[in-house]
Design a protein around this motif. Structure first.
Motif, PDB file in Angstrom:
ATOM      1  N   ASP A  76       0.815  -1.221   0.000  1.00 60.76           N
ATOM      2  CA  ASP A  76       0.000   0.000   0.000  1.00 60.76           C
ATOM      3  C   ASP A  76       0.849   1.273   0.000  1.00 60.76           C
ATOM      4  O   ASP A  76       0.487   2.261  -0.641  1.00 60.76           O
ATOM      5  CB  ASP A  76      -0.927   0.019   1.219  1.00 60.76           C
ATOM      6  N   TYR A  77       1.976   1.244   0.732  1.00 58.42           N
ATOM      7  CA  TYR A  77       2.734   2.480   0.936  1.00 58.42           C
ATOM      8  C   TYR A  77       4.164   2.431   0.397  1.00 58.42           C
ATOM      9  O   TYR A  77       4.858   3.444   0.406  1.00 58.42           O
ATOM     10  CB  TYR A  77       2.779   2.810   2.439  1.00 58.42           C
ATOM     11  N   GLY A  78       4.593   1.257  -0.060  1.00 61.06           N
ATOM     12  CA  GLY A  78       5.950   1.121  -0.578  1.00 61.06           C
ATOM     13  C   GLY A  78       5.950   0.698  -2.031  1.00 61.06           C
ATOM     14  O   GLY A  78       5.037   1.015  -2.795  1.00 61.06           O
ATOM     15  N   ASN A  79       6.981  -0.054  -2.404  1.00 62.20           N
ATOM     16  CA  ASN A  79       7.143  -0.493  -3.790  1.00 62.20           C
ATOM     17  C   ASN A  79       6.698  -1.931  -4.019  1.00 62.20           C
ATOM     18  O   ASN A  79       6.960  -2.509  -5.062  1.00 62.20           O
ATOM     19  CB  ASN A  79       8.606  -0.337  -4.220  1.00 62.20           C
ATOM     20  N   GLY A  80       6.047  -2.536  -3.003  1.00 61.48           N
ATOM     21  CA  GLY A  80       5.622  -3.927  -3.142  1.00 61.48           C
ATOM     22  C   GLY A  80       6.752  -4.880  -2.822  1.00 61.48           C
ATOM     23  O   GLY A  80       7.911  -4.484  -2.682  1.00 61.48           O
ATOM     24  N   THR A  81       6.420  -6.158  -2.680  1.00 62.78           N
ATOM     25  CA  THR A  81       7.421  -7.168  -2.375  1.00 62.78           C
ATOM     26  C   THR A  81       7.038  -8.494  -3.001  1.00 62.78           C
ATOM     27  O   THR A  81       5.851  -8.792  -3.158  1.00 62.78           O
ATOM     28  CB  THR A  81       7.581  -7.357  -0.852  1.00 62.78           C
ATOM     29  N   ASP A  82       8.048  -9.274  -3.391  1.00 56.49           N
ATOM     30  CA  ASP A  82       7.822 -10.616  -3.920  1.00 56.49           C
ATOM     31  C   ASP A  82       8.110 -11.689  -2.876  1.00 56.49           C
ATOM     32  O   ASP A  82       8.080 -12.874  -3.174  1.00 56.49           O
ATOM     33  CB  ASP A  82       8.709 -10.866  -5.147  1.00 56.49           C
ATOM     34  N   LEU A  83       8.408 -11.277  -1.644  1.00 59.79           N
ATOM     35  CA  LEU A  83       8.651 -12.254  -0.592  1.00 59.79           C
ATOM     36  C   LEU A  83       7.370 -13.035  -0.303  1.00 59.79           C
ATOM     37  O   LEU A  83       6.288 -12.461  -0.232  1.00 59.79           O
ATOM     38  CB  LEU A  83       9.125 -11.559   0.686  1.00 59.79           C
ATOM     39  N   THR A  84       7.516 -14.331  -0.117  1.00 58.45           N
ATOM     40  CA  THR A  84       6.365 -15.168   0.194  1.00 58.45           C
ATOM     41  C   THR A  84       6.128 -15.195   1.701  1.00 58.45           C
ATOM     42  O   THR A  84       6.984 -14.808   2.493  1.00 58.45           O
ATOM     43  CB  THR A  84       6.604 -16.613  -0.282  1.00 58.45           C
TER      44      THR A  84
END
Length: 201
Positions: free
Chosen positions: A172-180
């Motif tokens: 919502d507030y950052g660049n997203g993540t691909d961590l599971t």
């Protein structure tokens, strides 16, 4: 930010509470049914098997991995048979399960090379500030636990709720993540075991 591969129609997107059956069917690409009994299992046995697999994965996550629920149901033998979730909790979890780099979770064509991308792994090497970062992770997880509510389960830290909140905040507030979820769970486990071992007792 990661693409949302769950193509939820409007009626599902608007639901605040979702059942395990609905989630399992959505993960298999079936959106028009509310209950498993409404799906024509004989007409499409392959999709039926996929739905059943996802349904079992969901119930296992509830029972063994602390997946947050609103309520659960059991059969006459006392075995977990149903569950309901808040939409904000379950859809990010489902998306992570589908995005996990393994054909079991819905990737049609496995990668041709077994490459572990650094950003999807929570296994850290040595770097300056690593100990401080782990200490902060353990402390923040504990702080959330002390707030109670969905962050506790059976008087212990509900790691699934912490992970879901962390991923939602980054998306919502950052660049997203691909961590599971699994990678973040390992990271939290390592941080707690190293810096707050009494919390795990």
């Amino acid at each position: 930010m990661r693409e949302n591969i769950l193509k939820l129609p409007a009626h599902l997107r608007r639901q605040r509470i979702v059942s395990a059956e609905q989630v399992a069917m959505a993960m298999a690409g079936i959106y028009e049914c509310t209950y498993l009994s409404q799906f024509n299992h004989q007409y499409d046995p392959e999709t039926s098997n996929i739905i059943s697999s996802y349904f079992r994965v969901i119930l296992h996550a509830v029972k063994e991995e602390g997946l947050q629920t609103i309520r659960v149901g059991t059969d006459y033998n006392g075995k977990l048979s149903s569950a309901e979730f808040y939409a904000d909790d379950i859809w990010p979890w489902a998306l992570n399960e589908l995005s996990y780099p393994d054909s079991w979770y819905g990737i049609d064509h496995p990668p041709t090379q077994n490459v572990i991308e650094p950003e999807t792994s929570a296994c850290w090497g040595d770097f300056s500030g690593k100990d401080t970062a782990l200490l902060m992770i353990a402390s923040l997880a504990t702080a959330l636990e002390k707030t109670g509510g969905k962050y506790t389960r059976s008087n212990k830290l509900n790691k699934s709720a912490v992970i879901s909140t962390a991923i939602k905040a980054v998306n919502d507030y950052g660049n997203g993540t691909d961590l599971t979820d699994r990678a973040l769970r390992r990271l939290i486990d390592n941080a707690l075991a190293q810096y707050l071992p009494k919390l795990e007792e």
